[in-house]
Design an enzyme around this catalytic site. Structure first.
Site, short mmCIF file in Angstrom:
data_model
loop_
_atom_site.label_atom_id
_atom_site.label_comp_id
_atom_site.label_asym_id
_atom_site.label_seq_id
_atom_site.Cartn_x
_atom_site.Cartn_y
_atom_site.Cartn_z
N ASP A 1 0.62 -1.15 -0.11
CA ASP A 1 0.21 -0.07 0.43
C ASP A 1 0.59 1.69 0.26
OD1 ASP A 1 -2.60 1.37 0.20
OD2 ASP A 1 -2.24 2.39 1.66
N ASP B 1 -29.86 -10.91 -29.02
CA ASP B 1 -28.77 -11.67 -29.95
C ASP B 1 -29.35 -12.18 -30.94
OD1 ASP B 1 -26.07 -12.35 -30.31
OD2 ASP B 1 -25.10 -12.31 -28.27
N ASP C 1 -31.01 -7.89 -34.62
CA ASP C 1 -29.39 -7.53 -34.85
C ASP C 1 -29.24 -6.08 -34.42
OD1 ASP C 1 -27.51 -6.55 -36.92
OD2 ASP C 1 -27.51 -7.82 -38.49
N PHE C 2 -28.45 -6.50 -33.74
CA PHE C 2 -28.16 -5.04 -33.11
C PHE C 2 -28.40 -3.55 -34.37
CE2 PHE C 2 -24.69 -6.22 -30.81
CZ PHE C 2 -23.48 -5.57 -31.66
C1 LIG Z 1 2.63 8.29 -5.61
C2 LIG Z 1 2.71 7.33 -6.73
C3 LIG Z 1 1.46 6.43 -6.86
N1 LIG Z 1 1.28 5.42 -7.86
C4 LIG Z 1 0.86 4.29 -7.88
O1 LIG Z 1 -0.33 4.47 -6.44
C5 LIG Z 1 -1.34 3.42 -6.26
C6 LIG Z 1 -1.29 3.24 -5.01
O2 LIG Z 1 -2.36 2.96 -4.61
P1 LIG Z 1 -2.77 1.16 -3.60
O3 LIG Z 1 -4.08 1.87 -3.05
O4 LIG Z 1 -1.26 1.47 -2.74
O5 LIG Z 1 -2.24 0.35 -4.88
P2 LIG Z 1 -3.68 0.11 -6.03
O6 LIG Z 1 -3.59 0.86 -6.70
O7 LIG Z 1 -4.99 0.81 -5.45
O8 LIG Z 1 -3.96 -1.56 -6.38
P3 LIG Z 1 -4.17 -2.84 -4.70
O9 LIG Z 1 -2.30 -2.79 -4.15
O10 LIG Z 1 -4.56 -3.22 -5.48
O11 LIG Z 1 -4.40 -1.69 -4.12
C7 LIG Z 1 -0.75 2.60 -6.70
O12 LIG Z 1 -0.53 1.53 -8.40
C8 LIG Z 1 0.56 2.72 -6.76
O13 LIG Z 1 1.55 1.80 -8.70
C9 LIG Z 1 2.29 5.17 -9.52
O14 LIG Z 1 1.37 5.34 -10.13
N2 LIG Z 1 3.20 7.27 -9.17
C10 LIG Z 1 3.49 7.32 -8.18
O15 LIG Z 1 4.50 7.79 -8.51
#
Ligand SMILES: Cc1cn([C@@H]2O[C@H](COP(=O)(O)OP(=O)(O)OP(=O)(O)O)[C@@H](O)[C@H]2O)c(=O)[nH]c1=O
Length: 633
Positions: free
Chosen positions: A88, A495, A522-523
């Site tokens: 996280d 469909d 047929d949509f």
């Molecule tokens: C600061 C920063 C964050 N991130 C993304 O922010 C999400 C954080 O959210 P999370 O809750 O930790 O994760 P999530 O995306 O919700 O995925 P999950 O692990 O399923 O909870 C992650 O994606 C990270 O890469 C970036 O890609 N680049 C950056 O510079």
């Protein structure tokens, strides 16, 4: 290469990444870790004020994400994973914890609070080791966090909004992505860059090293605690896979040491020669007498090189109904399987071994039997069987992909070359008579729908709707899932006549099944049934712009304000490189294309649907919902 020993330790394990973040997937895949992705359903709603420091919040959330996946996989009688990794990422500025923005205004608030200042990015990581005792899940959690400091330049209003409108901030903590456009906002980074992107790889490797190679008393002076232990550190350790790779067993080894038995004696086991990834990289002397380390083993490339063999083994075993024979704990010897599938004994034995090596079968001295996941997904008559789609992949997609080189050169689909006179669309071509081929295609679509329908049906709260029309809804799997979740809904599947004529054998049976209406048409040509929610599942990515225009104009015209359109498709990330499944699917060169979240949003907005919401389900299909504009818009 110092990293190989730690990543190599996981090679024989079932590793699960409990994250939907494409960045985390990429960071771990890039270093050759093999893992499955099972996004966590844990909602990030822990009370922030109950944590003394922000990183404890991130660690606890990471832990809960991983434990939720471990429990779910265990309960679903899938094979219990060996290791589940959760993470996280949060951004903190002053006392505030910033997660992903809920909307553009929220992104604006977050980014303005970061403008011109230094902030911290914390990623909490949990590594959960799982085992199953008497059918109960036992877990052992190792967690840690990493902090990186980032400073933003002063951001003008114009720049802020331009960035927000790019769509990049929405799925990222703090509302920015340092790895892409967001990198332009950054003045400096102190600490691990990948930690900001979402996964502190270096610290993770150190943790693995601690877990799998606890320092020995007599080598402790060689261990540099601020770096990943190098091969030299382990010179007195056997790299034997089976015992020493299990941190729990290391504990017992430590116990032995405490009891006076030398640890090295306890863990010296032969190196497992079955693994393609070296578990330890050894320096070799070159011709000039200099010790050299070979380059990192290209495990990802080797896996891709061999991937076609693995796919074909799965296809052939499915086609020969091997998994049907070995269902429900049935254990057979190769000769028995060979007799039943009318194949050679030597060929059958090799196929069974291949399936065992791929984790599809268990092999014991008594014979071969299905793994839990083969029982659930590969036995042809199981509710969630993928057998239909596997046969479709073997009989159709395989042939299309053998023409990939020409397809790329010409930029066209190779149906004619692969199948002769048939056109692309089995159901549009009246000269295409084979009922059997149509049934096969419907079975394939049915099996994918069974896998995805629940997540699509529950992606959004649909309780406000009364009537639904699933356009191109095929055998009605999603329709049934919708009525089951929302018993007051009237659901119609619309469909082509040829499809509707064949749906009866796919219908669920039982007294409590709420009926679904099937309407033939047929949509593109016929009037659409009236509904306040229309669904297009796996339709748009196959259509060219002209057909999309006809279809969406028609749906838009019939939708009253407040009605909605739900799309079920794979949503690409903005760089259009993830998820690979969608990107690879694009290679079949249909006239349509896969789209990113912002492209689907734009498309729906173009046809008068606003308030577009996108739900990345973590399943094969994602969901996109847009509401027809009210006149006030
Ligand atoms: C600061 C920063 C964050 N991130 C993304 O922010 C999400 C954080 O959210 P999370 O809750 O930790 O994760 P999530 O995306 O919700 O995925 P999950 O692990 O399923 O909870 C992650 O994606 C990270 O890469 C970036 O890609 N680049 C950056 O510079």
């Amino acid at each position: 290469m110092a990293l190989n020993p730690v990543i190599g330790k996981l090679v024989s394990k079932r590793v699960v990444l409990a994250s939907a973040s494409p960045r985390r997937q990429e960071i771990l895949a890039n270093v050759g870790l093999r893992f499955e992705v099972v996004p966590s359903w844990f909602k990030e709603t822990l009370e922030k004020s109950s944590f003394a420091v922000p990183y404890e919040y991130a660690i606890e959330t990471a832990k809960q994400k991983a434990l939720e996946v471990a429990n779910r996989m265990h309960l679903k009688h899938l094979r219990t994973p060996d290791i589940v990794i959760g993470a996280d990422t949060i951004v903190t500025v002053g006392k505030q914890i910033l997660e992903k923005p809920v909307d553009k205004q929220d992104a604006y608030k977050m980014l303005s609070s970061l403008s011109g200042k230094e902030h911290s990015v914390f990623t909490g990581v949990a590594i959960v080791h799982c085992s199953s005792k008497d059918n109960r899940l036992e877990t052992e959690v190792t967690d840690f966090y990493e902090e990186t400091k980032v400073k933003f330049a002063e951001l003008s209003e114009e720049l802020l909004w331009e960035y927000i409108h790019s769509g990049e901030p929405m799925d990222k903590a703090g509302g920015y992505g340092i790895q892409a456009l967001g990198g332009m906002l950054v003045e400096y980074v102190h600490g691990d860059f990948l930690n900001v992107v979402g996964f502190p790889l270096n610290h993770f490797c150190k943790k693995l090293a601690e877990l799998y190679y606890p320092p020995l008393k007599h080598t402790i002076q060689h261990v540099k605690h601020d770096s990943i232990p190098s091969v030299e550190t382990f010179e007195n350790l056997s790299d034997g896979e089976s015992d020493s790779s299990n941190p729990m067993q290391h504990k017992s080894a430590n116990k032995l040491e405490r009891n006076g038995v030398p640890l090295s004696g306890a863990i010296h086991t032969p190196v497992n020669s079955g693994s393609i990834q070296p578990v330890c990289t050894v320096a070799v002397e070159n011709q000039s007498g200099v010790m050299e380390y070979p380059a990192k083993f290209p495990s990802k490339i080797v896996e891709l090189m061999d991937g076609f063999r693995a796919s074909k083994a799965l296809f052939v075993a499915s086609k020969l109904k091997v998994f049907d024979l070995l269902k429900d704990k049935c254990i057979l010897k190769p000769v028995d399987v060979a007799n039943k599938i009318e194949a050679s004994v030597c060929g059958t034995e090799r196929l069974l071994d291949a399936c065992a090596s791929l984790g599809l079968l268990e092999k014991t001295h008594q014979g071969y039997s299905n793994t839990d996941s083969a029982n659930t997904y590969l036995v042809s008559d199981r509710e969630y069987s993928l057998h239909g789609y596997i046969i479709h992949s073997n009989d159709r997609l395989w042939h299309l992909f053998t023409h990939l080189e020409v397809a790329v050169k010409e930029g066209t689909m190779q149906t004619h070359q692969a199948f002769g006179k048939e056109t692309e669309d089995l159901f549009q071509d009246s000269s295409y008579h084979s009922v059997e081929a149509k049934q096969r295609f419907m079975t394939a679509m049915h099996s994918i729908a069974k896998l995805t329908a629940r997540d699509v049906a529950t992606a959004f709260d649909l309780s406000q709707f009364r009537s639904v029309c699933d356009l191109g809804g095929c055998t009605g799997v999603l329709a049934h899932e919708l009525v089951q979740k929302n018993p007051n809904l009237n659901v119609t599947v619309f469909d082509l006549p040829d499809v509707i004529a064949n749906v009866s054998c796919f219908q669920p049976s039982g007294q409590h099944i709420t009926p679904v209406t099937f309407t033939a048409g047929d949509f593109f040509k016929d009037n659409l049934p009236e509904a306040d929610l229309y669904i297009l599942s796996l339709i748009l990515h196959d259509l060219n712009d002209e057909k999309i225009h006809i279809l969406l104009s028609k749906i838009s015209a019939i939708c009253k304000p407040g009605s909605a359109l739900l799309l079920a498709e794979i949503v690409l990330d903005e760089e259009k490189t993830h998820p690979p499944r969608a990107v690879l699917q694009s290679l079949s060169m249909t006239e349509g294309k896969q789209r990113s979240g912002s492209e689907y949003k734009q498309l729906l907005e173009k046809y008068g649907f606003t308030n577009v919401q996108i739900k990345i389900t973590g399943n094969v299909l994602d969901a996109i919902l847009g509401f027809k504009k009210t006149s006030a818009h």
